[in-house]
Structure formats: C-alpha cells, structure tokens
Design a protein around this motif. Sequence first.
Motif, PDB file in Angstrom:
ATOM      1  N   GLY A 230       0.819  -1.205   0.000  1.00  0.00           N
ATOM      2  CA  GLY A 230       0.000   0.000   0.000  1.00  0.00           C
ATOM      3  C   GLY A 230       0.848   1.248   0.000  1.00  0.00           C
ATOM      4  N   ASP A 231       0.257   2.335   0.519  1.00  0.00           N
ATOM      5  CA  ASP A 231       0.929   3.629   0.473  1.00  0.00           C
ATOM      6  C   ASP A 231       0.673   4.404   1.759  1.00  0.00           C
TER       7      ASP A 231
ATOM      8  N   ARG B 174      -2.869   0.722   3.930  1.00  0.00           N
ATOM      9  CA  ARG B 174      -1.893  -0.359   3.880  1.00  0.00           C
ATOM     10  C   ARG B 174      -2.522  -1.650   4.380  1.00  0.00           C
ATOM     11  N   ARG B 175      -1.903  -2.747   3.995  1.00  0.00           N
ATOM     12  CA  ARG B 175      -2.295  -4.044   4.533  1.00  0.00           C
ATOM     13  C   ARG B 175      -1.055  -4.913   4.664  1.00  0.00           C
ATOM     14  N   TYR B 176      -1.141  -5.904   5.550  1.00  0.00           N
ATOM     15  CA  TYR B 176      -0.105  -6.919   5.602  1.00  0.00           C
ATOM     16  C   TYR B 176      -0.217  -7.791   4.350  1.00  0.00           C
TER      17      TYR B 176
ATOM     18  N   PHE C 107      -4.790  -8.393   7.726  1.00  0.00           N
ATOM     19  CA  PHE C 107      -5.119  -7.123   8.363  1.00  0.00           C
ATOM     20  C   PHE C 107      -4.890  -5.968   7.398  1.00  0.00           C
ATOM     21  N   ALA C 108      -5.770  -4.976   7.445  1.00  0.00           N
ATOM     22  CA  ALA C 108      -5.626  -3.768   6.635  1.00  0.00           C
ATOM     23  C   ALA C 108      -6.027  -2.563   7.470  1.00  0.00           C
ATOM     24  N   ALA C 109      -5.630  -1.371   7.023  1.00  0.00           N
ATOM     25  CA  ALA C 109      -5.941  -0.161   7.781  1.00  0.00           C
ATOM     26  C   ALA C 109      -5.759   1.063   6.899  1.00  0.00           C
ATOM     27  N   THR C 110      -6.391   2.152   7.303  1.00  0.00           N
ATOM     28  CA  THR C 110      -6.189   3.444   6.665  1.00  0.00           C
ATOM     29  C   THR C 110      -5.516   4.390   7.652  1.00  0.00           C
TER      30      THR C 110
END
Length: 226
Positions: free
Chosen positions: A23-24, A28-30, A37-40
């Motif tokens: 991601g950037d 992003r995510r693992y 898992f992902a997150a902003t």
Amino acid sequence: MKHVLDRPIWSALATRHQAFAEGDGLARRYRPSVVPFAATATDDDESQRALGRLLPPLESSILVQTDPIVLPAEVSAVSTATLVQMTAERPMQAVSDERVQPLTPDDAAEMLALASLTKPGPFTLEALSLGEFWGVKIGGRLAAMAGERMKQPGYAELSGVCTHPDFRGGGLARLLSLFVASRIMARGEVPYLHAYDSNALAIGLYESIGFRLRTTLNMAVVRRAG
C-alpha cells in the motif's frame, strides 16, 4: 492526541512492520500470506478510496480501530465485533519453566492446526515471521502456544494464545501468556493484547496476570465487491 494503539494495524505497518506492508501513505495491509489485516491512515475520503484500490475483489480483510469504521462504497462489512485492548504497564516477574520451548518453522504446520482448531484469531503458516512463538509439547504433541504479532514503537502484541482441548485446565495458557509478556517487558516494551469483549474467561485470565483495559476497539471483517 491519538494513541499509537488506537489504530494498531496502521501504526504497525507504518513503523516496525513496514517490511510486511503493501500500500501507500493512505492505506496499507499486511501481505495476505502473513495476516489478513488492513488499515487506513485516517477516515477521510482519500484514505477510503485508497483502501478500495488496495483490497482485491472478494478477498476478506480485517480492520481494527477505536474510531467507528468507515468504508468506501465498494467495500462492505461481512461481520463486526467489539474488542477490548489490554496493556500490562507494571513489571512482571520473569517466568522460567523447562516445558516452554521456542517454536520454529518446523512447527508451523502443527501450530496452524492448533490455531484452526481453537480459533485464537487469524493465523497463517507465515505468522512466525512477525515475532517469537513459544509452546509446550506433551507426548510429542503441541499442547499450547503463544507468541507475538503486531509491533509498534515501544509496544508488542501478545497473540495466538491457545491450548488444545485435550490439555485444557492445566494452566498452560496462563504460563505461556506470562512467559511471552515478560519477555516483551524484558526488551523494554509494553505488552498488549486484544480479546472479544464477550470473552469474559480470557479477559479474567489476562487481568489475573497484570493486564488492564486500555480501551475498546471496533473490528470489521470486510470484503470488496467483485
């Protein structure tokens, strides 16, 4: 001011676990083979669009944060839950028990089988790449295990705590939780963990060894439309 553990997935992927990130600077995510898992970075529209671009169609990911979870139109929640996040701030006495041994990639298949049976949370064959795992074997079988997962500056997550049904009642989960938490503390870091807010048994166990509630978090299993 936000705490580094309020968005634990993002904080890990933006710092100590950058090597596992896709991601950037917005989402992003693992790598999925490690943990789903992902997150902003934030909940703004730009970050949500980045999340939508990042997640492959029809593949499930898990989001965890203190704020209500906001999703782009093309991503929907398959299930939701509330988690407790607990930290152990006070020193723990180091635990020494000859039954506890390090687990290695040679144990990965048996670890995955134990996690699949007991469901302590997402677990993959590559989970060992995130941190140390320790276990107790009885009669040549993996009876119980615990290890580390997400890491942020000054913090490390206790995770994967589980005991095979054949060996429950012998205090192995308590032993391994104390063992791993004390090792984290010995490095000068604060151990923390997550549990479903409905899992009173697990919460009581963690409180008994020195963990205290820090906050509650929202969790969602999400999937992008095909």
